[in-house]
Design a protein around this motif. Structure first.
Motif, PDB file in Angstrom:
ATOM      1  N   SER A  98       5.222   5.241   6.457  1.00  0.00           N
ATOM      2  CA  SER A  98       4.493   6.278   5.732  1.00  0.00           C
ATOM      3  C   SER A  98       4.382   6.023   4.232  1.00  0.00           C
ATOM      4  O   SER A  98       3.581   6.652   3.555  1.00  0.00           O
ATOM      5  CB  SER A  98       5.170   7.635   5.951  1.00  0.00           C
ATOM      6  OG  SER A  98       6.516   7.564   5.514  1.00  0.00           O
ATOM      7  N   LYS A  99       5.192   5.118   3.708  1.00  0.00           N
ATOM      8  CA  LYS A  99       5.237   5.007   2.239  1.00  0.00           C
ATOM      9  C   LYS A  99       5.006   3.567   1.767  1.00  0.00           C
ATOM     10  O   LYS A  99       5.363   2.612   2.457  1.00  0.00           O
ATOM     11  CB  LYS A  99       6.610   5.438   1.724  1.00  0.00           C
ATOM     12  CG  LYS A  99       7.049   6.824   2.195  1.00  0.00           C
ATOM     13  CD  LYS A  99       7.472   7.670   1.027  1.00  0.00           C
ATOM     14  CE  LYS A  99       8.090   8.985   1.465  1.00  0.00           C
ATOM     15  NZ  LYS A  99       7.107  10.004   1.858  1.00  0.00           N
ATOM     16  N   ASP A 123       0.657  -2.823  -0.368  1.00  0.00           N
ATOM     17  CA  ASP A 123       1.485  -1.894  -1.158  1.00  0.00           C
ATOM     18  C   ASP A 123       1.107  -1.986  -2.634  1.00  0.00           C
ATOM     19  O   ASP A 123       0.965  -0.977  -3.328  1.00  0.00           O
ATOM     20  CB  ASP A 123       2.981  -2.233  -1.019  1.00  0.00           C
ATOM     21  CG  ASP A 123       3.516  -2.004   0.390  1.00  0.00           C
ATOM     22  OD1 ASP A 123       3.019  -1.078   1.062  1.00  0.00           O
ATOM     23  OD2 ASP A 123       4.429  -2.749   0.795  1.00  0.00           O
ATOM     24  N   VAL A 124       0.964  -3.229  -3.102  1.00  0.00           N
ATOM     25  CA  VAL A 124       0.619  -3.451  -4.513  1.00  0.00           C
ATOM     26  C   VAL A 124      -0.783  -2.895  -4.793  1.00  0.00           C
ATOM     27  O   VAL A 124      -1.004  -2.205  -5.800  1.00  0.00           O
ATOM     28  CB  VAL A 124       0.694  -4.961  -4.848  1.00  0.00           C
ATOM     29  CG1 VAL A 124       0.184  -5.236  -6.259  1.00  0.00           C
ATOM     30  CG2 VAL A 124       2.127  -5.471  -4.680  1.00  0.00           C
ATOM     31  N   GLY A 131       2.590   9.096  -1.712  1.00  0.00           N
ATOM     32  CA  GLY A 131       3.396   8.265  -0.808  1.00  0.00           C
ATOM     33  C   GLY A 131       3.790   6.919  -1.410  1.00  0.00           C
ATOM     34  O   GLY A 131       4.152   5.991  -0.681  1.00  0.00           O
ATOM     35  N   ILE A 132       3.738   6.815  -2.746  1.00  0.00           N
ATOM     36  CA  ILE A 132       4.137   5.561  -3.408  1.00  0.00           C
ATOM     37  C   ILE A 132       5.462   5.813  -4.120  1.00  0.00           C
ATOM     38  O   ILE A 132       5.538   6.640  -5.041  1.00  0.00           O
ATOM     39  CB  ILE A 132       3.059   5.101  -4.416  1.00  0.00           C
ATOM     40  CG1 ILE A 132       1.718   4.909  -3.692  1.00  0.00           C
ATOM     41  CG2 ILE A 132       3.494   3.823  -5.128  1.00  0.00           C
ATOM     42  CD1 ILE A 132       0.527   4.713  -4.612  1.00  0.00           C
ATOM     43  N   VAL A 133       6.515   5.116  -3.680  1.00  0.00           N
ATOM     44  CA  VAL A 133       7.846   5.389  -4.225  1.00  0.00           C
ATOM     45  C   VAL A 133       8.182   4.336  -5.276  1.00  0.00           C
ATOM     46  O   VAL A 133       8.331   3.144  -4.969  1.00  0.00           O
ATOM     47  CB  VAL A 133       8.924   5.389  -3.116  1.00  0.00           C
ATOM     48  CG1 VAL A 133      10.280   5.790  -3.695  1.00  0.00           C
ATOM     49  CG2 VAL A 133       8.524   6.317  -1.979  1.00  0.00           C
ATOM     50  N   ARG A 182       8.393  -5.632   8.706  1.00  0.00           N
ATOM     51  CA  ARG A 182       8.246  -4.211   8.345  1.00  0.00           C
ATOM     52  C   ARG A 182       8.751  -3.247   9.416  1.00  0.00           C
ATOM     53  O   ARG A 182       9.204  -2.148   9.093  1.00  0.00           O
ATOM     54  CB  ARG A 182       6.781  -3.909   7.983  1.00  0.00           C
ATOM     55  CG  ARG A 182       6.445  -4.423   6.603  1.00  0.00           C
ATOM     56  CD  ARG A 182       4.987  -4.315   6.313  1.00  0.00           C
ATOM     57  NE  ARG A 182       4.516  -2.981   5.986  1.00  0.00           N
ATOM     58  CZ  ARG A 182       4.647  -2.416   4.796  1.00  0.00           C
ATOM     59  NH1 ARG A 182       5.242  -3.043   3.824  1.00  0.00           N
ATOM     60  NH2 ARG A 182       4.149  -1.201   4.575  1.00  0.00           N
ATOM     61  N   ASP A 183       8.680  -3.661  10.680  1.00  0.00           N
ATOM     62  CA  ASP A 183       9.122  -2.769  11.766  1.00  0.00           C
ATOM     63  C   ASP A 183      10.590  -2.384  11.649  1.00  0.00           C
ATOM     64  O   ASP A 183      11.027  -1.390  12.225  1.00  0.00           O
ATOM     65  CB  ASP A 183       8.963  -3.482  13.124  1.00  0.00           C
ATOM     66  CG  ASP A 183       7.527  -3.423  13.577  1.00  0.00           C
ATOM     67  OD1 ASP A 183       6.723  -2.795  12.857  1.00  0.00           O
ATOM     68  OD2 ASP A 183       7.205  -4.010  14.633  1.00  0.00           O
TER      69      ASP A 183
END
Ligand SMILES: Cc1ncc(COP(=O)(O)O)c(C=O)c1O
Length: 412
Positions: free
Chosen positions: A49-50, A396-397, A374-376, A41-42
């Motif tokens: 943020s999202k 995320d899910v 913040g969920i795209v 993820r980095d």
């Protein structure tokens, strides 16, 4: 051309350093890490943020892809036109595409888009001998529109339509494909619903009747294993915007080796010539291999980005990405079912890929409200489209499911 990537006519192409940033691998030494989720993820700033679940529209931007664009600009600044290096980069992209497709670089054209690939294919068809083009109802607009444009050349376009559960039955292809059929277009994964088509079975039927098969795999490449020769198709096309984690303006067209050299595109350009630097305007002498489906000056900045994006996918390994995304999608589907929502994409893993579509009563409001949290995600045909990739995690899910639970009234 050779596997190391050189183009006849660029005498210096081989002498250019191939690996300025250390992420470009020769064919045999791509080392897969299998690292997914939290471990990567980095590399993607937007994830700070999202909850970014939108790879079906555009993959997340990585530090590596940004650095590749900067490298392009720095080289331009330092050296002016770095033509030899730019051409070598195009060959590096061709080789990376070929690895992802389990094909040879000689079977891959570097294009700017699926549109270019599809146009090249239809320009090579003898529609006088075989006037029919069969397309599935799940084709992307560019495929459908280019097919229908061939009506101006006398083609008859036949659609195969979905039946129960949104699945297009193999029988529908059986019925539509006949001895007059030149080309069958069957996208691997529907951009509208997430359905995965049985491309190998469709190809077998088409070949029995002498038709060629094109699988637009934009919604698949980089996210599921795509072995073009094993699928038995004649053409596979796609690009780098989505699961290949890079830029608009770079794509590929796989052309099955056995089709060459008889297939002659009339949509062409000087980078498709057998000898680019002969600069001869007195004839048409296309490259012997799939480079004959290249066209004009390569899209150089997009190629820098594309090579970098593909290197991230290759380093992780497509099999690891596929398994990771399948698990996240099972979690998502179970969660939506618990909310009594309607998942449009089939539950059976063999019938789906990285994209999951969820029916909504007001999808535009839903996408807007989720973006506010913040969920795209994105939408098509009234469905919410959720597309996870190697960088997504269970959180995320769960974040999406919690937001959907709070908006149950917007789910169908
Ligand atoms: C399945 C599919 N095919 C093709 C495209 C794009 O085609 P092109 O590269 O011609 O813009 C997309 C998305 O942009 C897509 O989802």
């Amino acid at each position: 051309m050779s596997d190391t990537g050189s183009v006849k006519g660029w005498p210096c192409a081989e002498s250019v350093p191939i690996d300025p940033q250390g992420y470009d691998h020769p064919v045999s030494t791509v080392r897969e890490t299998g690292r997914v989720g939290a471990a990567v993820r980095d590399e993607f700033p937007i994830l700070a943020s999202k909850a970014y679940l939108n790879a079906c529209s555009q993959g997340a931007l990585s530090h590596r892809v940004r650095a590749a664009y900067e490298e392009y600009l720095a080289g331009w600044d330092a050296h002016g036109a770095e033509w030899e290096h730019w051409v070598e980069r195009a060959e590096a992209a061709r080789t990376a595409f070929s690895r992802l497709l389990h094909a040879s670089p000689a079977e891959v054209a570097v294009t700017t888009s699926v549109s270019q690939g599809m146009s090249g294919v239809v320009s090579a068809l003898d529609l006088g001998a075989r006037p029919r083009i069969v397309i599935s109802d799940y084709e992307f607009p560019t495929v459908g529109q280019i097919a229908h444009a061939q009506a101006l050349r006398g083609a008859e376009i036949v659609h195969v339509r979905p039946g129960e559960g949104g699945i297009i039955p193999i029988d529908a292809f059986e019925e539509a494909i006949d001895e007059r059929t030149a080309l069958v277009c069957c996208t691997t994964i529907s951009y509208r619903t997430g359905h995965r088509q049985d491309v190998a079975a469709i190809a077998a039927i088409a070949h029995e009747r002498g038709a060629l098969v094109l699988a637009d795999s934009y919604q698949a490449v980089g996210a599921i294993t795509l072995d073009a020769p094993a699928l038995g198709v004649d053409f596979v096309t796609g690009g780098t915007v989505k699961y290949l984690l890079a830029s608009a303006g770079l794509g590929f067209l796989y052309v099955r080796e056995g089709l060459l050299p008889d297939l002659l595109p009339t949509q062409t350009g000087w980078f498709a010539d057998e000898d680019i630097f002969r600069m001869d305007i007195s004839d048409y002498s296309p490259a012997a291999d799939a480079r004959r489906f290249d066209a004009g000056t390569p899209p150089v900045p997009n190629i820098y980005a594309g090579v970098a994006g593909m290197s991230l996918v290759e380093e992780t390994g497509v099999a690891a990405i596929e398994a990771h995304v399948r698990e996240l999608n099972s979690r998502l589907i179970d969660g939506v079912v618990e909310l009594s929502g309607t998942v449009v994409t089939p539950n059976e893993p063999a019938r789906r890929g990285p994209l999951v579509c969820i029916a909504s009563l007001d999808v535009e409001s839903l996408v807007r409200e989720l973006a506010g949290e913040g969920i795209v995600v994105s939408s098509r045909d009234g469905n919410l489209r959720v597309a996870a990739h190697l960088y997504n995690v269970e959180e995320d899910v769960d974040r999406l499911l919690a937001a959907l639970a709070a908006r149950r009234h917007l789910l169908a």
